[in-house]
Design an enzyme around this catalytic site. Structure first.
Site, PDB file in Angstrom:
ATOM      1  N   HIS A 248       0.900  -1.271   0.024  1.00 14.63           N
ATOM      2  CA  HIS A 248       0.038  -0.059  -0.197  1.00 14.63           C
ATOM      3  C   HIS A 248       0.922   1.118  -0.108  1.00 14.63           C
ATOM      4  CE1 HIS A 248      -4.309   1.263   0.446  1.00 14.63           C
ATOM      5  NE2 HIS A 248      -3.822   2.260   0.965  1.00 14.63           N
TER       6      HIS A 248
ATOM      7  N   LYS B 211      -7.435  -1.527   6.755  1.00 14.45           N
ATOM      8  CA  LYS B 211      -7.758  -2.026   5.286  1.00 14.45           C
ATOM      9  C   LYS B 211      -6.698  -3.169   5.371  1.00 14.45           C
ATOM     10  CE  LYS B 211      -7.253   1.426   2.526  1.00 14.45           C
ATOM     11  NZ  LYS B 211      -7.833   2.641   2.781  1.00 14.45           N
TER      12      LYS B 211
ATOM     13  N   ARG C 167     -13.210  12.289   4.869  1.00 14.53           N
ATOM     14  CA  ARG C 167     -11.811  13.039   4.994  1.00 14.53           C
ATOM     15  C   ARG C 167     -11.557  13.894   3.780  1.00 14.53           C
ATOM     16  NH1 ARG C 167      -8.076   8.867   5.837  1.00 14.53           N
ATOM     17  NH2 ARG C 167      -6.363  10.199   5.970  1.00 14.53           N
TER      18      ARG C 167
ATOM     19  N   ASP D  13     -13.732   2.379   7.189  1.00 18.22           N
ATOM     20  CA  ASP D  13     -12.448   3.124   6.513  1.00 18.22           C
ATOM     21  C   ASP D  13     -13.223   3.832   5.184  1.00 18.22           C
ATOM     22  OD1 ASP D  13     -10.001   4.254   5.870  1.00 18.22           O
ATOM     23  OD2 ASP D  13     -10.248   2.758   4.240  1.00 18.22           O
TER      24      ASP D  13
ATOM     25  N   SER E  97      -6.325   4.311   8.678  1.00 17.54           N
ATOM     26  CA  SER E  97      -6.996   3.959   7.474  1.00 17.54           C
ATOM     27  C   SER E  97      -6.517   3.007   6.542  1.00 17.54           C
ATOM     28  CB  SER E  97      -6.929   5.311   6.585  1.00 17.54           C
ATOM     29  OG  SER E  97      -7.413   4.869   5.027  1.00 17.54           O
TER      30      SER E  97
HETATM   31  N1  URA Z   1      -3.968   5.698   1.599  1.00 17.20           N
HETATM   32  C1  URA Z   1      -5.245   5.268   2.431  1.00 17.20           C
HETATM   33  O1  URA Z   1      -5.741   4.256   2.254  1.00 17.20           O
HETATM   34  N2  URA Z   1      -5.469   6.065   3.269  1.00 17.20           N
HETATM   35  C2  URA Z   1      -4.860   7.089   3.649  1.00 17.20           C
HETATM   36  O2  URA Z   1      -5.455   7.542   4.573  1.00 17.20           O
HETATM   37  C3  URA Z   1      -4.032   7.689   2.886  1.00 17.20           C
HETATM   38  C4  URA Z   1      -3.341   7.092   1.838  1.00 17.20           C
END
Ligand code: URA
Length: 433
Positions: free
Chosen positions: A82, A187, A168, A161, A183
């Site tokens: 990620h 995930k 957000r 999320d 966040s």
């Molecule tokens: N990627 C995400 O999944 N969440 C964030 O808050 C920032 C980048």
């Protein structure tokens, strides 16, 4: 307990306990707390921050707001990757098929565009037919069948999320360390991989503007990973200018295809080989990072990575005709060059400002309900340290609205800072934690 009291507590700089965080996450996910109440609390967290315990509780509650997958039946080690976000950041799209082509399973849930940054899900959806909203069973079956699945948050994974992320974005509360850490890690925990490699971006086009903050965020996410029994490695990468040359959804898919065919810009090459080398190491395949880098480049050269991308797209109902013939992708109505009036070397190319122009053209969302325009964006022709002469093309704006296109051309001309002195290329990999 009620939401007004929780908002007031955080507004006044106090710590929220586990029960209060649980109350907020569960009630916002099921709709009992409204968007405006959640917005007030998110803004209070943005302003007053959270301590480690609050961040851990928030992350675990968000992860538990939906299903938590167990992918251990697929393989001993399933990898997830990620990015904390960036401009022109198509690293997931390029790297994950390479990793899968090496026989290492990839199960990844991605996000949509956030603030001035793009999102992998929006990019994937610019491939006609590609389904990001598949059922969890199919997600697991895909990984078992072809070794890779890239999906969005439409399955019941970390639904809290999904709602907080969109909120957000709409209320300009993205750049918050506790909110980013929770966040991403919620995930990652929900999606079930047991090894996680995070691309923590640093610079003008990242949410962490300096290395110190990026290190702090990395340590925070590593700690959460440890608590959840997920081995986590963070690679700090430079996001002072956009990654690669394309910014915008379809444009980045086309650049991804080019990369997988071997036409790969230097910065993308450095990022995918570094992050990829750690992914291979974590998978238990090989500890030697230099050998791993070579394996990555070999699988681009021998076509295995490109073929895996085709397999991925086909398996998720995407039309591979577009991948094989990228000229089929719908183009923006106007393609306008940005021409420099200066001689010298590119000194600065602020990625956040470029990202904001891309959003203004329609590639990102201003309100959370907005549809994005897949074809629009920017193709850079010059990057930091490149030599330019008066009359050279710095970039091309791809616009569907002529007025917005002209505005973008003028703004991009201002964003490119030209120096008379020679400029060195910046370091791409800034550290590994
Ligand atoms: N990627 C995400 O999944 N969440 C964030 O808050 C920032 C980048």
């Amino acid at each position: 307990m009620n939401i007004q009291e929780i908002i007031a507590k955080k507004r006044d700089g106090k710590e929220l306990n586990k029960e209060e965080i649980n109350y907020f996450v569960s009630k916002y996910t099921d709709g009992a707390i409204t968007d405006y109440q959640a917005a007030a609390l998110i803004m209070a967290i943005y302003i007053n921050g959270m301590n480690k315990e609050e961040i851990t509780n928030l992350t675990l509650e968000m992860a538990n707001s939906g299903d938590i997958l167990d992918l251990s039946e697929i393989s001993k080690n399933v990898i997830d990757k990620h990015s904390t976000g960036g401009v022109g950041d198509k690293i997931t799209l390029v790297l994950t098929p390479i990793i899968a082509s090496l026989g290492i399973p990839v199960a990844k849930m991605s996000g949509r565009g956030l603030g001035f940054t793009g999102g992998t899900v929006d990019k994937l959806e610019s491939i006609p037919g590609y389904k990001t909203d598949i059922q969890i069973g199919d997600f697991i079956d895909n990984v078992k069948k072809i070794g890779i699945s890239l999906i969005g948050q439409t399955a019941n994974l970390a639904p809290a999320d999904k709602k907080i992320y969109a909120l957000r974005d709409a209320i300009n509360c993205v750049e918050s360390m506790p909110l980013i850490a929770s966040s991403i890690m919620s995930k990652k925990i929900a999606a079930g991989a047991n090894k996680i490699v995070l691309d923590v971006t640093v610079g003008s086009g990242a949410f962490m503007k300096n290395k110190e903050d990026a290190i702090k965020l990395s340590n925070m996410m590593k700690e959460i990973g440890k608590l959840a029994d997920r081995e986590t490695v963070c690679v700090l990468t430079n996001m002072n200018e956009p990654v690669g040359y394309a910014i915008g959804n379809t444009l980045e898919i086309i650049e991804t295809i080019e990369c997988l065919k071997g036409n790969i810009p230097e910065d993308i090459k450095e990022i995918i080989t570094t992050i990829g080398a750690y992914i291979i190491k974590l998978s238990g395949e090989n500890d030697n990072l230099e050998e791993n880098k070579k394996m990555i480049l070999d699988n681009i050269e021998n076509g295995k990575a490109y073929n895996k991308f085709l397999e991925l797209v086909k398996n998720q109902s995407g039309d591979i005709e577009y991948i094989e013939n990228p000229e089929k992708f719908e183009k923006a109505k106007y393609i306008m060059p940005v021409i420099t009036e200066k001689d010298g070397f590119i000194q600065e190319l602020n990625a956040e400002k470029i990202g904001k122009i891309s959003v203004m053209l329609g590639a990102g969302r201003i309100k959370k309900e907005d549809n994005i325009d897949k074809a629009v964006g920017i193709i850079l022709n010059k990057k930091i340290s490149d030599k330019v002469q008066r009359g050279d093309i710095l970039a091309y704006v791809h616009a569907d609205d002529e007025q917005k296109g002209k505005e973008a051309v003028e703004k991009i001309k201002e964003i490119y800072k030209v120096s008379e002195m020679k400029i060195e290329k910046e370091k791409i990999i800034l550290g590994v934690i």
